[in-house]
Design an enzyme around this catalytic site. Structure first.
Site, PDB file in Angstrom:
ATOM      1  N   CYS A 181      36.767  27.908   4.746  1.00 15.66           N
ATOM      2  CA  CYS A 181      35.451  28.505   4.597  1.00 15.66           C
ATOM      3  C   CYS A 181      34.821  28.908   5.924  1.00 15.66           C
ATOM      4  O   CYS A 181      34.193  29.968   6.020  1.00 15.66           O
ATOM      5  CB  CYS A 181      34.533  27.571   3.834  1.00 15.66           C
ATOM      6  SG  CYS A 181      34.396  25.934   4.580  1.00 15.66           S
ATOM      7  N   ASP A 221      29.735  34.466  -0.758  1.00 12.59           N
ATOM      8  CA  ASP A 221      30.689  33.435  -0.363  1.00 12.59           C
ATOM      9  C   ASP A 221      32.070  34.042  -0.230  1.00 12.59           C
ATOM     10  O   ASP A 221      32.764  34.264  -1.227  1.00 12.59           O
ATOM     11  CB  ASP A 221      30.693  32.305  -1.395  1.00 12.59           C
ATOM     12  CG  ASP A 221      31.519  31.130  -0.908  1.00 12.59           C
ATOM     13  OD1 ASP A 221      32.182  31.268   0.143  1.00 12.59           O
ATOM     14  OD2 ASP A 221      31.505  30.081  -1.568  1.00 12.59           O
ATOM     15  N   HIS A 238      31.092  22.704   2.847  1.00 11.77           N
ATOM     16  CA  HIS A 238      31.402  24.123   2.682  1.00 11.77           C
ATOM     17  C   HIS A 238      30.503  24.951   3.606  1.00 11.77           C
ATOM     18  O   HIS A 238      29.487  24.461   4.081  1.00 11.77           O
ATOM     19  CB  HIS A 238      31.160  24.510   1.207  1.00 11.77           C
ATOM     20  CG  HIS A 238      31.703  25.848   0.840  1.00 11.77           C
ATOM     21  ND1 HIS A 238      32.986  26.226   1.117  1.00 11.77           N
ATOM     22  CD2 HIS A 238      31.134  26.901   0.192  1.00 11.77           C
ATOM     23  CE1 HIS A 238      33.187  27.458   0.671  1.00 11.77           C
ATOM     24  NE2 HIS A 238      32.072  27.892   0.107  1.00 11.77           N
TER      25      HIS A 238
END
Lengths: 666, 338
Positions: free
Chosen positions: A412, A472, A456
């Site tokens: 991420c 995202d 995250h």
């Protein structure tokens, strides 16, 4: 008194007691300390057996100085909770070594109690609670053994007695625990644990990480009001905004503008889809809290920042519980950004990552619309050869270039960093958001556990008319990460918790083990929410639910009344048990008559017959002389002349005559 | 440590105690007779608890709260347990033999536990005398000898002794002041002076009276030891030489008769006279004479026996004192029986 020697048998219990109080310190004490503890225990044991002597003055001085220096050195001269408790442990065991008198024994016992308490600062699990109970039992046993007769042999009687005392005091302890007012900290404690907390960090530099270490440690737990649980893909727990990029890592910018709880912005009454939830958060040693998008601060002591995050007034050194509200569909900053904000969210270092800049500008030339531009990059991540991995290659300078065009592997942090960089290069305000995504839903007990491996990072871009919008990029590369969680996302790679050998989370595929794990988890949840986070608010809630009382004062009055009633009843019981007991009515009347006469100055004499006594009374009280004499006759007859006719009827007659007489006497 | 308490207050305290815990042959401890206060250890523990509470508040740590409250409850419960360690115990005076004034006597005290509970670590002793520590198991009894230094002749009134316990946790001191009627006679302290024999009615020496010089113990010879011989008369040197137990015999006038008379000690005060007479009684008994005793208002005819000796000593001990032990207390009154 202070020179009283301690009984020999007490020493065994003292050693056990000190050992019991050290159990909770096992994680943070340095190894050499355990060696010292073992040596001193051995030494004391040999002294007990008479095979070795107590340390002399010089030996004691050397031991104290040595322990001090060793503690200071092994904690890098840091004054932290760990080093302070190591000092305490050293003090306790050295006192144990030189202990001779009862007073020394008391000091060791009280220090052990305190060490036990300090141990709870490091560990508050159920297991720690159980260790605490056995520790209290051992220490109390040692305290009792100290006061036993010196001639006693070693036995279990003191352990049994201490168990009895502890059980006896348990109900009262529970009452105080529930009603004692929970105050805020009296002063800010400077002494904090120096151990690093895993999980979220304030610095994100993906290029430096070759292997993302994961932990299944709990980060926080959430329960939602009215069972309004958003779907997993909406569970983006925001903690930090990383808007400052220095060419290598992303960091949070300066904190400005916080609205503290009661005066914080609140979603309007008409707002739909407002979520209310309660979070029990583990210690982070940081101010940040966790909340969903569109947050409003409700709990006093918490505040919301201008960039839509929830923060705490003080660093969170202990587990805390707080409520929050979120309105996830709210439009943030829809009216546009100020100049300063626009600058802040588009700033990049002057140079570096040139390929990415060029690529972004080329793309920008084709796609002048902000949304389309971001969408395009997202699609590229999805369609082109990008991989989600927890073991990315280490990247040299210009790590975003290297990631986007060469390695194409990352997690991420790589994706969100790259997207934010590209957006900013194209002049679109963008920021990296760090926090947690997802969590494990416990369907039975209805709460969500978010663990460190759920950490995250994602991106927010500002779009005209839409405000800040979440993008995202990880979801593009690995939709499983968002929809199902990390475990599924890295299933093929096999890197889920691969540096944790004994994690129960690896055994999820075995069904009954997983059930057991979830059961344990919910027990832990109750432990945390009812025991560990029992605070002011829980207290109020409890009083309201159980007793229907609102104000704390009323509770105190209630308990005060209950206690005085209890003691009054106790006193009455004692009085009732101690009252004189008479075998028959006339003996009672006789006794009362004597008391009355004694009050008037005529005492009964030793060896006096009733007849003689009554004659003396008749002399002293001429007015009642006749009735006294007739009573005498009556008694003589009843007792001696006609004993077979002397029954309860007769007894009552005599008793009545005595009572009448008693009232006559003046 | 010892504060100068005005005698008036001490007197009041004693009177109050006498009303609350009357002297008796036997006493069962209850809330009337037991006092309890937290001691220095209790204060130290309180300080430790306050520190723990501060830690709990400042670190907002529920388990430390719980531990602190638990220990606080333990401290409260301990008060009951300490009290319980004394209550229900019965203390009774045992039988003691007469002693001479100035001697240290071991006053026998019997401690009886009920069937329900044991009593541990009881410290008993008279003020400024060594304490002894006793345990009594449930349903059992234990004997203890309390040291007491006698001061005056007469029926012994040792005053109150203290029984104290800190068991089980040492944070409280529970104690009681017990006055037991031991009915022990204290003979006057003997004083050793040469005999002076009373003249007969006509002023002449009595017939058969021992010569004045006798009793000066001129060595006469050796004879085998007989039980009852004084340790002073044993020939220790002979024993050391391995010749067995032998008693040294002195010139004595076996079977002589004499009167030990108050009047011959005329100028001395009462107590001195009594002490000297006591010394004479003991010596005369030792010498095997028949001796009589004349005190103002009392005359004991000459004889020689242990009973006679005790009779004489008793007369000397109680001379001029009211009858009965512990003035005003009926001899057989037992607390709790009335």
């Amino acid at each position: 008194m202070s020179a009283v020697q301690i009984p020999r048998v007490a020493l065994i219990w003292m050693l056990l007691a000190v050992a019991g109080s050290l159990v909770l310190h096992s994680h943070h004490l340095p190894v050499w300390m355990w060696v010292v503890v073992a040596v001193i225990f051995g030494w004391r044991w040999l002294v007990y057996q008479g095979r070795f002597s107590y340390p002399g003055k010089i030996a004691k001085a050397v031991l104290v100085a040595g322990a001090t220096v060793a503690v200071v050195l092994s904690f890098d001269k840091q004054f932290s909770l760990e080093s302070a408790s190591a000092f305490l442990v050293a003090a306790c065991i050295l006192k144990l070594l030189e202990m001779k008198t009862l007073r020394d024994g008391h000091i060791v016992v009280f220090l052990s109690y305190f060490l036990l308490a300090v141990g709870f600062l490091f560990d508050q699990s159920i297991v720690a609670g159980l260790a605490g109970i056995s520790g209290v039992w051992l220490i109390t046993t040692a305290l009792i053994a100290l006061h036993q007769n010196r001639r006693r042999q070693f036995g279990w009687q003191s352990a049994r007695l201490s168990g009895g005392i502890l059980l006896t005091s348990l109900p009262f302890m529970l009452v105080i625990y529930l009603i004692f007012p929970r105050l805020g900290p009296l002063w800010s404690v400077g002494l904090q644990s120096s151990s690093a907390k895993t999980g979220l960090s304030e610095r994100m530099s993906p290029g430096d990480i070759a292997n993302l270490s994961q932990s299944d440690e709990l980060a926080f737990r959430v329960s939602f009001a009215n069972d309004q649980v958003p779907p997993r893909r909406e569970l983006y727990w925001r903690a930090l905004i990383l808007d400052n990029y220095d060419g290598r890592s992303w960091q949070p910018g300066a904190e400005v503008g916080v609205q503290w709880a009661p005066r914080s912005w609140q979603p309007p009454e008409s707002a739909e889809g407002v979520l209310e939830y309660e979070i029990i958060q583990e210690a982070t040693d940081q101010k940040w809290l966790f909340a969903l998008r569109g947050v409003a601060a409700v709990e006093s002591g918490t505040g919301m920042t201008f960039d839509d995050r929830l923060i705490h007034r003080r660093d969170v050194h202990q587990r805390i519980r707080y409520r929050a509200k979120s309105w996830p569909t709210v439009t943030l900053d829809e009216n546009g950004l100020s100049k300063l904000e626009r600058w802040r969210y588009t700033q990049l270092p002057k140079n570096g990552n040139e390929r990415t800049r060029q690529w972004a500008q080329q793309l920008r030339a084709v796609l002048p619309d902000d949304e389309q531009f971001v969408q395009n990059i997202w699609q590229q991540f999805r369609q082109q050869e990008y991989y989600y991995t927890l073991k990315p290659p280490v990247l040299a300078d210009n790590d975003i270039d290297a990631f986007l065009f060469d390695s194409r592997r990352g997690f991420c942090a790589h994706y969100s960093g790259a997207l934010t960089f590209a957006a900013r290069a194209a002049g679109i305000p963008a920021r990296v958001v760090a926090g947690y995504q997802g969590g494990e839903w416990n369907a039975e007990e209805k709460y969500l556990s978010v663990r460190q491996y759920d950490a995250h990072a994602w991106v927010e871009v500002w779009l005209q008319g839409k405000g800040w919008v979440r993008v995202d990029p990880t979801a593009a590369v690995s939709p499983e990460r968002i929809e199902l969680g990390l475990e599924q996302a890295v299933q093929e790679e096999g890197t889920f918790l691969d540096d944790q050998f004994f994690s129960a989370h690896k055994l999820k595929s075995i069904d009954w083990l997983n059930q057991l794990r979830l059961q344990m988890d919910s027990i832990n949840y109750y432990w945390q929410s009812w025991v560990l986070s029992y605070d002011n608010q829980r207290q109020k809630q409890l009083f309201q639910n159980w007793l229907g009382v609102q104000s704390y004062e009323k509770i105190l009055y209630g308990f005060g009344l209950a206690f005085s009633a209890f003691f009054l009843l106790g006193a009455m019981l004692v009085w009732w048990n101690q009252r004189p007991k008479y075998r028959s009515v006339e003996l009672k009347a006789w006794h009362q008559l004597q008391q009355k006469a004694a009050a008037l100055g005529i005492e009964t004499q030793i060896g006096e017959t009733p007849s003689h006594y009554l004659q003396r009374l008749a002399k002293a009280f001429p007015k009642s002389a006749d009735s006294l004499r007739s009573l005498d006759v009556m008694m003589m007859q009843a007792l001696y002349a006609e004993p077979e006719r002397y029954n309860t009827q007769q007894q009552k007659v005599i008793a009545r005559a005595m009572n009448r007489l008693r009232r006559q006497l003046r | 440590m010892k504060l100068p308490i005005p005698e008036r207050w001490r007197q009041r305290w004693r009177e109050w105690l006498d009303r609350r815990i009357p002297p008796a042959r036997q006493i069962e401890l209850s809330h009337r007779s037991i006092f309890i206060i937290p001691n220095r250890t209790g204060l130290l523990f309180t300080v430790a608890l306050v520190i723990m509470l501060m830690t709990a508040i400042n670190y907002q740590n529920s388990l430390i709260y719980a531990l602190t409250f638990w220990l606080f409850s333990v401290a409260l419960a301990a008060m009951h347990f300490t009290y319980r360690n004394l209550s229900g115990l019965t203390i009774a005076a045992g039988h003691a033999y007469p002693v001479f004034a100035g001697d240290v006597i071991e006053l026998p005290v019997r401690l009886l536990a009920s069937e329900k509970k044991s009593h541990e670590s009881l410290d008993i002793g008279f003020p400024e005398q060594p304490e002894i520590s006793v345990d009594v198991e449930k349903g059992d009894s234990e004997d203890a000898g309390l040291s007491y230094r006698t001061q005056q002749r007469g029926w012994l009134n040792p005053g109150r002794f203290r029984m104290e316990t800190r068991f089980p946790v040492g944070m409280y001191t529970a104690w009681t002041w017990v006055s037991l009627d031991f009915s022990v006679l204290v003979y006057p302290k003997p004083e050793w002076v040469p005999f002076v024999f009373a003249a007969g009615d006509g002023g002449e020496e009595l017939e058969g009276a021992p010569s004045r010089e006798s009793g000066n113990q001129d060595f006469h010879g050796l004879r085998p030891y007989q039980p009852g011989d004084s340790l002073k008369q044993i020939a220790w040197k002979q024993l050391a030489r391995g010749k067995g137990l032998v008693t040294k015999e002195f010139d004595s006038d076996q079977g002589a008769t004499c009167w030990l008379d108050w009047e011959v000690l005329a100028p001395a005060n009462t107590e001195t006279r009594l002490s000297r007479l006591t010394g004479w009684v003991l010596q005369a008994q030792q010498n095997g004479w028949k001796y009589g005793l004349r005190l103002p208002g009392t005359e004991i005819q000459p004889a020689n026996s242990e009973i006679h000796k005790d009779q004489c000593l008793q007369a000397l001990a109680t001379y001029g004192l009211p009858h009965g032990p512990l003035s005003g207390l009926p001899h057989d009154k037992v607390a709790g029986a009335s």
